[in-house]
Design a protein around this motif. Structure first.
Motif, PDB file in Angstrom:
ATOM      1  N   GLN A 127       0.826  -1.216   0.000  1.00 24.36           N
ATOM      2  CA  GLN A 127       0.000   0.000   0.000  1.00 24.36           C
ATOM      3  C   GLN A 127       0.852   1.255   0.000  1.00 24.36           C
ATOM      4  OE1 GLN A 127      -2.676   0.518   3.345  1.00 24.36           O
ATOM      5  NE2 GLN A 127      -4.205   1.503   2.066  1.00 24.36           N
TER       6      GLN A 127
ATOM      7  N   ASP B 261      -5.641   2.820  -4.440  1.00 23.06           N
ATOM      8  CA  ASP B 261      -6.837   2.774  -3.596  1.00 23.06           C
ATOM      9  C   ASP B 261      -7.357   4.128  -3.130  1.00 23.06           C
ATOM     10  OD1 ASP B 261      -4.967   3.503  -1.699  1.00 23.06           O
ATOM     11  OD2 ASP B 261      -5.099   1.656  -0.527  1.00 23.06           O
TER      12      ASP B 261
ATOM     13  N   ARG C  82      -3.346  -1.983  -4.658  1.00 22.40           N
ATOM     14  CA  ARG C  82      -3.584  -1.161  -3.473  1.00 22.40           C
ATOM     15  C   ARG C  82      -3.028   0.244  -3.627  1.00 22.40           C
ATOM     16  NH1 ARG C  82      -1.637  -3.960   1.784  1.00 22.40           N
ATOM     17  NH2 ARG C  82      -3.120  -2.575   2.802  1.00 22.40           N
TER      18      ARG C  82
END
Length: 351
Positions: free
Chosen positions: A204, A239, A236
């Motif tokens: 992430q 996101d 991710r």
């Protein structure tokens, strides 16, 4: 009574509070001593566009600033940007003396010391210069070179493995070390990873809260070096938790190897206001940055574990013989939980 040396130490500590929130501006701290040598005010630059350290300190000091001494980590600015020139503010407040650690290297803001002297103030420079430079090293390096300050961060076992033979890598290091990485991420403007790491780990690349795992309020720019645009739509890094730039050859340009030109990438990031970045993955991208001489600092987290096989933390850094080894000088070694964190800087050949 507080000595100027003590006041500068305090100013350097104050400046550090702005790490991660002032870019593209520097971190700056200021302590204002009154005519009797007592602390009358102090401040630091907290965020870009906000009041500068000297202005905060002057507001605290009020009339006690008259005849006093301003102790500041960086030469007071001499231009009007989003805020007014600090040199003029010090003159208007009646300060008699200014003690500066580091001269401002930027053509826009430099000249504050000359303006202060022309107005009759006594100005001294160089007090605790090395310490103040170290605290502001990312910004100073960036503006001097016209590219962001690059820190390569990696985690590995003692035998240099970042993953086991079956590809598993969670977790090489301990939870305290991983928490420390989030602190490190919180001090930079961008986090950079290669497409290989994104595809393998689906990282992430955000700063998470140190208590409950939630996202921190400020997030650095996520940069994926992805020459041919292979980052999945559901990755991710897309996101929305932090701003993201997928850096492709089409967007940046190709280097001699046909992949993203790393020098051009850094030039573009600097133009976007990025003054410091954390290079997090993977081993091939790290090798390319090192081979190009674009790494300014290395932070390694070493776990007291051995694997004996698996992916190494670094691949192909342009070294073919021992004489070409990239030498490092340690600047810090600290135990974080069961792991060791070291900080080191590249040593130029011949030094």
């Amino acid at each position: 009574m507080v000595t100027e040396d003590q006041a500068m130490g305090r100013a350097i500590a104050l400046a550090a509070r702005g790490l991660g929130t002032t870019s593209p501006n520097p971190v700056v701290g200021c302590v204002l001593l009154d005519a009797a040598g007592e602390v009358a005010g102090e401040g630091f630059h907290a965020y870009a566009g906000g009041p500068h350290a000297e202005v905060v300190a002057l507001a605290q000091a009020g009339e006690r600033a008259r005849g006093g001494t301003a102790v500041v980590t960086l030469e007071p600015c001499n231009h009007t940007g989003r805020t007014g020139p600090c040199a003029r503010a010090l003159i208007a407040a009646g300060v008699a003396r200014v003690v500066i650690a580091v001269d401002d290297p930027t053509p826009d803001a430099a000249g504050g010391a000359a303006t202060l002297r022309a107005a009759g103030l006594r100005v001294d420079t160089g007090l605790r210069r090395a310490e103040a430079e170290a605290g502001n090293v990312a910004w100073l390096t960036a503006v001097r070179r016209g590219r962001p300050f690059v820190t390569w961060k990696f985690a590995a076992t003692l035998d240099g493995r970042s993953a086991a033979a079956d590809g598993t890598s969670k977790w090489i290091t301990s939870e305290p070390a991983r928490t420390d990485v989030h602190l490190l991420r919180g001090t930079v403007d961008a986090v950079v990873a290669g497409i290989g790491t994104v595809l393998a780990d689906d990282a992430q690349l955000t700063v998470r809260d140190l208590r409950d795992g939630s996202l921190a309020a400020r997030q650095p720019l996520r940069v994926v070096v992805d020459s041919s645009g292979r980052t999945p739509a559901k990755a991710r890094v897309r996101d929305g938790a932090a701003p993201t730039w997928i850096a492709t050859v089409a967007a940046v340009g190709a280097g001699p190897d046909g992949h993203v030109d790393l020098s051009a990438l850094l030039t573009e990031l600097y133009a976007r206001g990025i003054r410091s970045l954390l290079l997090e993955g993977g081993p091939t991208l790290a090798g390319a940055f090192l081979a190009a001489g674009l790494v300014d600092r290395v932070v390694g987290y070493l776990a007291p574990r051995l694997l004996g096989a698996g992916r190494t933390a670094l691949v192909d850094a342009g070294v073919t013989t021992i004489a070409e080894a990239i030498d490092l000088a340690f600047t810090d070694i600290t135990q974080i939980g069961p792991d060791l964190r070291f900080t080191a800087v590249p040593v130029e050949k011949g030094n």
